[in-house]
Design an enzyme around this catalytic site. Structure first.
Site, short mmCIF file in Angstrom:
data_model
loop_
_atom_site.label_atom_id
_atom_site.label_comp_id
_atom_site.label_asym_id
_atom_site.label_seq_id
_atom_site.Cartn_x
_atom_site.Cartn_y
_atom_site.Cartn_z
CG LEU A 118 -3.17 8.83 26.40
CD1 LEU A 118 -3.42 10.27 26.56
CD2 LEU A 118 -3.83 8.01 27.54
CB CYS A 135 -2.41 13.48 21.62
SG CYS A 135 -3.76 13.27 20.46
CG HIS A 136 -0.14 13.48 25.43
ND1 HIS A 136 -1.17 12.64 24.93
CD2 HIS A 136 -0.57 14.26 26.28
CE1 HIS A 136 -2.48 12.97 25.66
NE2 HIS A 136 -1.94 14.07 26.45
N GLY A 137 3.22 14.15 21.77
CA GLY A 137 4.56 14.18 21.41
C GLY A 137 5.73 12.65 21.29
N PRO A 150 5.94 10.22 26.21
CG PRO A 150 3.74 10.82 26.38
CD PRO A 150 4.97 11.22 25.48
#
Length: 171
Positions: A118, A135-137, A150
């Protein structure tokens, strides 16, 4: 039946050709500013390349520079970090790419420091094993390759070259 080759050239023919040529030149002169305004601004062209002095970066450390408004990570890799990324089985990664394709000199890694999920800026892991996107690992190794999370792709490698042993030209 009359053929056009049989008819002599008249003054009217000359005026038609001259008018058409004048109109074509005028149309080109009117359209040129519209096309020219699509070129990059001079301030953007000035930022198209960045010269970085890497002589003060100790092994195991990284610096962050800006290039075209993006963060670029320049990591001076240790022999242990190089051995770890070469030992890793890159064929099983989501975006398989060997370390040799991502670097020009083994001890220096130059990548655009933006997560491909992102667009966040990953943080350097405290143990020096790579980067972690907060943010999302998404996890990246010391070659900028995505190893978990991701993110669909590895961190991008910008165009760069070594001007000397202590200078990198990005862009």
């Amino acid at each position: 039946m009359a053929h056009t080759a049989d008819q002599p050239t008249t003054r009217r023919d000359f005026l038609y050709i001259a008018t058409a040529a004048f109109g074509a030149v005028g149309a080109a002169a009117a359209v040129w500013p519209l096309i020219d305004q699509m070129n990059p601004d001079k301030s953007v062209l000035a930022l198209s390349s960045t010269e970085v002095n890497i002589s003060a970066v100790p092994p195991g450390q990284q610096i962050v520079v800006k290039w075209r408004g993006k963060p670029v990570f320049i990591l001076h890799r240790t022999p242990e970090q190089i051995a770890a990324v070469e030992k890793e089985d890159w064929r099983n990664l989501r975006d398989p790419q060997p370390d040799a394709e991502r670097v020009k000199r083994q001890q220096w890694l130059v990548i655009i420091g933006i997560c491909t999920h992102l667009g966040c800026v990953p943080n350097r892991e405290s143990d020096g094993s790579g980067w972690l996107c907060p943010c999302h690992g998404s996890v990246y190794d010391n070659s900028g390759r995505r190893t978990a999370g991701p993110a669909p792709l590895n961190m991008a490698v910008p165009p760069y070259k070594f001007e000397s042993d202590t200078t990198v030209l990005i862009g």
